[in-house]
Design a protein around this motif. Structure first.
Motif, mmCIF file in Angstrom:
data_model
loop_
_atom_site.group_PDB
_atom_site.id
_atom_site.type_symbol
_atom_site.label_atom_id
_atom_site.label_comp_id
_atom_site.label_asym_id
_atom_site.label_seq_id
_atom_site.Cartn_x
_atom_site.Cartn_y
_atom_site.Cartn_z
ATOM 1 N N VAL A 146 21.287 45.207 51.554
ATOM 2 C CA VAL A 146 20.874 44.070 50.760
ATOM 3 C C VAL A 146 20.428 43.028 51.614
ATOM 4 C CG1 VAL A 146 22.372 44.588 48.602
ATOM 5 C CG2 VAL A 146 23.396 43.471 50.698
ATOM 6 N N PRO A 147 20.067 41.755 51.349
ATOM 7 C CA PRO A 147 19.626 40.604 52.365
ATOM 8 C C PRO A 147 20.794 40.340 53.020
ATOM 9 C CG PRO A 147 18.600 40.444 50.011
ATOM 10 C CD PRO A 147 19.623 41.513 50.090
ATOM 11 N N LEU A 148 20.536 39.471 54.184
ATOM 12 C CA LEU A 148 21.336 39.204 55.152
ATOM 13 C C LEU A 148 22.636 38.368 54.666
ATOM 14 C CD1 LEU A 148 22.208 39.344 58.294
ATOM 15 C CD2 LEU A 148 20.795 37.233 58.541
ATOM 16 N N HIS A 149 22.456 37.314 53.860
ATOM 17 C CA HIS A 149 23.363 36.549 53.299
ATOM 18 C C HIS A 149 24.496 37.413 52.535
ATOM 19 C CE1 HIS A 149 21.056 36.613 49.526
ATOM 20 N NE2 HIS A 149 22.278 36.274 49.014
ATOM 21 N N LEU A 150 24.289 38.338 52.119
ATOM 22 C CA LEU A 150 25.067 39.384 51.279
ATOM 23 C C LEU A 150 25.826 40.231 52.316
ATOM 24 C CD1 LEU A 150 23.165 40.156 48.200
ATOM 25 C CD2 LEU A 150 25.286 38.836 48.422
ATOM 26 N N THR A 151 24.908 41.005 53.408
ATOM 27 C CA THR A 151 25.708 41.726 54.318
ATOM 28 C C THR A 151 26.691 41.110 55.428
ATOM 29 O OG1 THR A 151 23.845 41.617 56.042
ATOM 30 C CG2 THR A 151 23.537 43.485 54.415
ATOM 31 N N SER A 152 26.201 39.794 55.683
ATOM 32 C CA SER A 152 27.147 38.845 56.412
ATOM 33 C C SER A 152 28.526 38.607 55.523
ATOM 34 C CB SER A 152 26.601 37.946 56.875
ATOM 35 O OG SER A 152 26.032 36.882 55.977
ATOM 36 N N ARG A 153 28.312 38.292 54.298
ATOM 37 C CA ARG A 153 29.638 38.157 53.346
ATOM 38 C C ARG A 153 30.322 39.446 53.038
ATOM 39 N NH1 ARG A 153 29.449 40.074 48.076
ATOM 40 N NH2 ARG A 153 30.742 38.920 46.372
ATOM 41 N N ASN A 154 29.701 40.588 52.961
ATOM 42 C CA ASN A 154 30.248 41.956 52.707
ATOM 43 C C ASN A 154 31.308 42.372 53.946
ATOM 44 O OD1 ASN A 154 29.375 41.961 50.146
ATOM 45 N ND2 ASN A 154 27.731 43.368 50.485
ATOM 46 N N ALA A 155 30.487 41.993 55.179
ATOM 47 C CA ALA A 155 31.695 42.182 56.267
ATOM 48 C C ALA A 155 32.795 41.623 56.312
ATOM 49 C CB ALA A 155 30.675 41.998 57.506
ATOM 50 N N ARG A 156 32.655 40.276 55.967
ATOM 51 C CA ARG A 156 33.872 39.302 56.216
ATOM 52 C C ARG A 156 34.913 39.920 55.022
ATOM 53 N NH1 ARG A 156 31.737 33.859 55.352
ATOM 54 N NH2 ARG A 156 29.872 34.938 54.587
ATOM 55 N N MET A 157 34.453 40.191 53.961
ATOM 56 C CA MET A 157 35.292 40.614 52.874
ATOM 57 C C MET A 157 36.222 42.031 53.142
ATOM 58 S SD MET A 157 32.510 40.035 49.497
ATOM 59 C CE MET A 157 33.631 40.730 48.363
ATOM 60 N N VAL A 158 35.223 42.873 54.050
ATOM 61 C CA VAL A 158 36.028 44.119 54.395
ATOM 62 C C VAL A 158 36.842 43.919 55.353
ATOM 63 C CG1 VAL A 158 35.554 46.310 55.497
ATOM 64 C CG2 VAL A 158 33.985 45.644 53.766
ATOM 65 N N CYS A 159 36.775 42.846 56.187
ATOM 66 C CA CYS A 159 37.955 42.310 57.059
ATOM 67 C C CYS A 159 39.132 41.839 56.589
ATOM 68 C CB CYS A 159 37.109 41.295 58.104
ATOM 69 S SG CYS A 159 36.033 42.124 59.291
ATOM 70 N N GLU A 160 38.856 40.856 55.551
ATOM 71 C CA GLU A 160 39.691 40.594 54.803
ATOM 72 C C GLU A 160 40.696 41.285 53.904
ATOM 73 O OE1 GLU A 160 38.809 36.848 52.637
ATOM 74 O OE2 GLU A 160 38.198 35.856 54.430
ATOM 75 N N LEU A 161 40.015 42.400 53.544
ATOM 76 C CA LEU A 161 40.716 43.418 52.942
ATOM 77 C C LEU A 161 41.560 44.153 53.599
ATOM 78 C CD1 LEU A 161 40.680 45.319 50.293
ATOM 79 C CD2 LEU A 161 39.101 46.745 51.208
#
Length: 311
Positions: free
Chosen positions: A40-55
């Motif tokens: 997916v575009p960058l604004h979503l991949t960078s969001r998703n990476a942070r979501m995984v860290c928080e998980l």
């Protein structure tokens, strides 16, 4: 000593599992996550990476946004596989941790220059745009990389995005060609091996049965992710492509392959992005990559389930 790595990623459900496996493993020191446009575009991949860290409860991991388009081409994405968010399946909260204010390429360059030569491994899980961009801007860092262990390409399995090309390589074939020609030791997890890391029903239920937020989220990611592969391949479950990279760092003995020559097609309309893997050694070209062809899938899922239980 822990293996010191940078994960370059475009999450993606399987990217998320690869990151979680790294965070659950004391043998790995994750120096940072660098996001790239891909699934997916960058604004979503960078969001998703942070979501995984928080998980995982690891808000200490710095996350950097990188390149939002391939080196020379328009971005191709894969929402049809991963959903509109790239991480469809679980209902995860929006991340509260901030992106770092440095560009991912700057972080890769600065880290490789600051750390002792030969002590940092790069683990790309998506298109190779950030890695090639760093090498273009700072060729002095190439000799400082310990190893690159990446997910991408195929040989016998051929393509999953086009008849000839795997998605990660197809998105930015010019970047892939530069990385494969860099002279850095390469270990490649192609579709040939990742399609053997199938999350069957019993394997996914074992992860769900962990009864933790991580176990529940991973099972729900796979529930969503597998619908595409079941329809396309008629397989017994979803292949966990990217976690093969992390698992190789932890237990290389459960994988097998060959050190061969691999070239990237960047011109042909029919085979653009193909990893031309000289499995049988017929070209006379010098080997430049260890191309993995098989794994012990039971050992892989035992490792994954045991480690996810620690988060």
């Amino acid at each position: 000593m822990a293996r010191r790595i940078i994960i370059d990623t475009d999450p993606g459900q399987d990217d998320a599992v690869a990151i979680l496996l790294a965070l659950a493993s004391p043998e790995i020191e994750l120096l940072g996550l660098t996001a790239v446009a891909g699934n997916v575009p960058l604004h979503l991949t960078s969001r998703n990476a942070r979501m995984v860290c928080e998980l995982a409860g690891r808000t200490d991991i710095p996350v950097f946004a990188g390149c939002d388009a391939p080196l020379e081409r328009k971005l191709v994405t894969a929402e049809h596989v991963h959903g509109k968010s790239g991480l469809d399946g679980p209902d995860l909260p929006e991340p509260t941790m901030a992106l770092q204010d440095r560009h991912a390429v700057d972080f890769i360059i600065d880290t490789l220059r600051a750390e002792p030569a030969g002590t940092v491994t790069l683990c790309p899980l998506g298109p190779l745009t950030n890695i090639a961009s760093a090498f273009r801007r700072a060729p002095d860092i190439i000799d400082r990389v310990q190893e690159i262990v990446l997910m991408g390409g195929a040989y016998f399995e051929v393509g999953n995005y086009t008849p000839a090309a795997e998605f990660n390589i197809y998105v930015d074939p010019e970047a892939a060609a530069e990385v494969f020609a860099s002279g850095i030791p390469l270990v490649v997890m192609p579709l040939d091996v990742t399609h053997k890391a199938l999350v069957t029903g019993p394997r996914n239920e074992a992860i769900r049965a962990l009864g933790t937020p991580v176990g529940k989220a991973v099972a729900e990611m796979t529930d969503f992710f597998e619908r595409f592969d079941l329809e396309k391949y008629g397989s017994a479950g979803a292949p966990l492509h990217d976690p093969c990279v992390t698992a190789y760092l932890l237990k290389p003995e459960i994988f097998s392959g060959r050190h061969i020559n691999v070239e990237i097609e960047t011109v042909s309309e029919l085979t653009l992005g193909m990893t031309v893997a000289d499995w049988w050694g017929v070209s006379g070209r010098a080997p430049n990559a260890t191309f993995i062809g098989d794994l012990d899938s039971d050992a892989f899922f035992t490792l994954l389930t045991e480690r996810l239980a620690k988060l």
